[in-house]
Design a protein around this motif. Structure first.
Motif, mmCIF file in Angstrom:
data_model
loop_
_atom_site.group_PDB
_atom_site.id
_atom_site.type_symbol
_atom_site.label_atom_id
_atom_site.label_comp_id
_atom_site.label_asym_id
_atom_site.label_seq_id
_atom_site.Cartn_x
_atom_site.Cartn_y
_atom_site.Cartn_z
ATOM 1 N N GLY A 20 41.788 30.706 35.864
ATOM 2 C CA GLY A 20 41.819 31.973 36.569
ATOM 3 C C GLY A 20 40.607 32.802 36.214
ATOM 4 O O GLY A 20 40.160 32.796 35.063
ATOM 5 N N VAL A 77 38.513 36.678 37.401
ATOM 6 C CA VAL A 77 38.469 37.869 38.234
ATOM 7 C C VAL A 77 37.180 38.618 37.934
ATOM 8 O O VAL A 77 36.790 38.762 36.772
ATOM 9 C CB VAL A 77 39.697 38.773 37.982
ATOM 10 C CG1 VAL A 77 39.797 39.203 36.525
ATOM 11 C CG2 VAL A 77 39.682 39.985 38.904
ATOM 12 N N GLY A 114 38.699 37.275 43.116
ATOM 13 C CA GLY A 114 39.436 36.501 42.120
ATOM 14 C C GLY A 114 39.476 35.046 42.549
ATOM 15 O O GLY A 114 39.264 34.728 43.723
ATOM 16 N N SER A 144 41.662 31.226 41.692
ATOM 17 C CA SER A 144 42.658 30.406 40.995
ATOM 18 C C SER A 144 42.363 28.943 41.286
ATOM 19 O O SER A 144 42.120 28.574 42.437
ATOM 20 C CB SER A 144 44.077 30.744 41.458
ATOM 21 O OG SER A 144 44.409 32.081 41.173
ATOM 22 N N ALA A 165 43.165 37.645 34.517
ATOM 23 C CA ALA A 165 42.691 36.258 34.568
ATOM 24 C C ALA A 165 43.803 35.302 34.169
ATOM 25 O O ALA A 165 43.944 34.209 34.739
ATOM 26 C CB ALA A 165 41.476 36.081 33.658
ATOM 27 N N LEU A 180 46.099 34.801 37.120
ATOM 28 C CA LEU A 180 45.484 33.954 38.144
ATOM 29 C C LEU A 180 45.457 32.493 37.712
ATOM 30 O O LEU A 180 45.547 31.590 38.546
ATOM 31 C CB LEU A 180 44.069 34.452 38.442
ATOM 32 C CG LEU A 180 43.985 35.795 39.166
ATOM 33 C CD1 LEU A 180 42.539 36.247 39.284
ATOM 34 C CD2 LEU A 180 44.624 35.718 40.546
ATOM 35 N N THR A 185 48.830 31.041 38.692
ATOM 36 C CA THR A 185 49.322 31.339 40.038
ATOM 37 C C THR A 185 49.662 30.077 40.819
ATOM 38 O O THR A 185 50.705 29.987 41.466
ATOM 39 C CB THR A 185 48.282 32.165 40.815
ATOM 40 O OG1 THR A 185 48.154 33.449 40.184
ATOM 41 C CG2 THR A 185 48.705 32.354 42.261
ATOM 42 N N GLU A 239 40.728 31.307 46.721
ATOM 43 C CA GLU A 239 39.915 32.490 46.449
ATOM 44 C C GLU A 239 40.660 33.723 46.930
ATOM 45 O O GLU A 239 41.260 33.727 47.999
ATOM 46 C CB GLU A 239 38.574 32.372 47.160
ATOM 47 C CG GLU A 239 37.634 33.544 46.900
ATOM 48 C CD GLU A 239 36.319 33.407 47.613
ATOM 49 O OE1 GLU A 239 35.663 34.443 47.855
ATOM 50 O OE2 GLU A 239 35.946 32.259 47.947
ATOM 51 N N TRP A 240 40.605 34.764 46.111
ATOM 52 C CA TRP A 240 41.270 36.014 46.447
ATOM 53 C C TRP A 240 40.221 37.098 46.632
ATOM 54 O O TRP A 240 39.214 37.112 45.923
ATOM 55 C CB TRP A 240 42.240 36.440 45.337
ATOM 56 C CG TRP A 240 43.141 35.354 44.859
ATOM 57 C CD1 TRP A 240 42.920 34.508 43.812
ATOM 58 C CD2 TRP A 240 44.410 34.971 45.397
ATOM 59 N NE1 TRP A 240 43.967 33.633 43.660
ATOM 60 C CE2 TRP A 240 44.901 33.890 44.625
ATOM 61 C CE3 TRP A 240 45.191 35.449 46.458
ATOM 62 C CZ2 TRP A 240 46.117 33.285 44.880
ATOM 63 C CZ3 TRP A 240 46.400 34.846 46.708
ATOM 64 C CH2 TRP A 240 46.860 33.773 45.928
ATOM 65 N N LEU A 266 45.022 40.514 45.419
ATOM 66 C CA LEU A 266 45.429 39.484 44.476
ATOM 67 C C LEU A 266 46.926 39.208 44.592
ATOM 68 O O LEU A 266 47.670 40.017 45.134
ATOM 69 C CB LEU A 266 45.091 39.926 43.053
ATOM 70 C CG LEU A 266 43.630 40.226 42.746
ATOM 71 C CD1 LEU A 266 43.480 40.658 41.292
ATOM 72 C CD2 LEU A 266 42.740 39.034 43.035
ATOM 73 N N ALA A 304 49.087 39.272 39.328
ATOM 74 C CA ALA A 304 47.737 39.709 38.980
ATOM 75 C C ALA A 304 47.507 41.153 39.407
ATOM 76 O O ALA A 304 46.870 41.929 38.688
ATOM 77 C CB ALA A 304 46.700 38.783 39.629
ATOM 78 N N SER A 305 48.037 41.525 40.569
ATOM 79 C CA SER A 305 47.900 42.912 41.038
ATOM 80 C C SER A 305 48.578 43.879 40.074
ATOM 81 O O SER A 305 48.056 44.967 39.793
ATOM 82 C CB SER A 305 48.514 43.057 42.438
ATOM 83 O OG SER A 305 47.790 42.324 43.392
#
Length: 232
Positions: free
Chosen positions: A96, A98, A109, A111, A196, A199, A202, A211-212, A216, A220-221
Motif C-alpha cells: 500500500g 499513498v 493511492g 494497492s 498505507a 491500502l 485492501t 489505483e486510487w 480511497l 484508508a479514508s
C-alpha cells in the motif's frame, strides 16, 4: 479531538479484524473492546498531534521520528509518500502507498496484491520500489518517502550494498532515485503509517493493482480523516 478518538477507535476494531482474518488470531470481543479503550486512552493521555510534539519533531529532524504522534507534512515544495507491506498468510503480500501534498491532501493511492510470499523486510523494500515507480510515472520531482520499517530505511540512508535479493532491490531503489531531484528517507511508527497500512490490506481476493485517486477505500479514508484531525 473527539472525532479523532472515534476514528482511531474504528481503526483499532479494523486492526483486530485483520489479525483475525489474515493471521488466524482468535477474536475475543472483550479484548477487542479493551484494545479500543487502550488506544483512545493513549490519545487522551499523550495528546496525539499536540503542538508540543510537532515542534519537537521539527527542531530535531530525523531524530526520534518514529516516536512522534500523528502524520506530519513534508517540507514545502515536496510531496510525501507513505508505503507499507502486509504479509497475509495463505493469500500473499499486499503493498500500500499513498502520496500526499501540503495539508495532508491525498494526491493518489495504490494497492497491490501478489501471490508470491516475501520476507517482511524484503516486502517493505518492494513497497518502496513500487511507490517510487508510481511517483515517477506521476511526474513528482521532490518527495519524502516514509516507512515503518527501520531496517530498510537505515539501509537506504547508508547505501548498503550486497549480493542478496534484498540488496538487489535496494540497488534498484537507489538507481530509481535518479529520476527525482530530491528523495528524503523517513522512518515512522506503525501508528503514523495507518493509511498505507490500510491500502496494503485492501485487496484480498483479487491479485493485481488498483489505483486510487482522492477517493480511497473506507478504511484508508477513515485513517486520512484521523490524520487530518491530529494536524488541526
Amino acid at each position: 479531538m473527539e472525532h479523532g478518538k472515534f476514528m482511531v477507535g474504528c481503526w483499532a476494531i479494523w486492526e483486530c479484524r485483520n489479525k483475525a482474518l489474515f493471521e488466524g488470531n482468535e477474536v475475543n470481543p472483550k479484548r477487542v473492546l479493551q484494545r479500543v479503550c487502550d488506544v483512545v486512552e493513549e490519545i487522551a493521555s499523550e495528546g496525539f498531534g499536540g503542538k508540543e510534539s510537532r515542534l519537537k519533531a521539527n527542531k530535531n529532524p530525523g531524530v526520534g521520528i518514529g516516536d512522534r504522534q500523528g502524520w506530519q507534512d513534508a517540507e514545502e515544495g515536496m510531496v510525501k509518500l507513505n508505503v507499507d507491506a502486509g504479509i497475509m498468510a495463505g493469500v500473499g503480500v499486499g503493498f500500500g502507498m499513498v502520496c500526499r501534498s501540503s495539508g495532508g491532501r491525498v494526491e493518489w493511492g495504490l494497492s497491490i496484491l501478489q501471490a508470491q510470499m516475501l520476507e517482511p523486510h524484503m516486502a517493505e523494500a518492494v513497497a518502496i520500489l513500487e511507490g517510487l515507480k508510481e511517483a515517477a510515472r506521476k511526474g513528482h520531482d521532490k518527495l519524502m518517502v516514509e516507512s515503518d520499517c527501520l531496517q530498510v530505511i537505515d539501509a537506504l540512508r547508508n547505501h548498503k550494498h550486497g549480493r542478496s535479493l534484498f540488496h538487489l532491490v535496494l540497488d534498484d531503489i537507489l538507481i530509481l532515485c535518479s529520476s527525482f531531484s530530491l528523495v528524503v528517507w523517513s522512518y515512522t511508527s506503525r501508528k503514523n503509517n495507518t493509511v498505507a497500512h490500510a491500502l496494503a490490506h485492501t485487496l484480498v481476493n483479487e491479485f493485481g493493482r488498483v489505483e486510487w485517486s482522492d477517493n480511497l477505500p473506507p478504511t484508508a479514508s477513515s485513517a486520512v480523516l484521523f490524520d487530518l484531525s491530529l494536524m488541526k
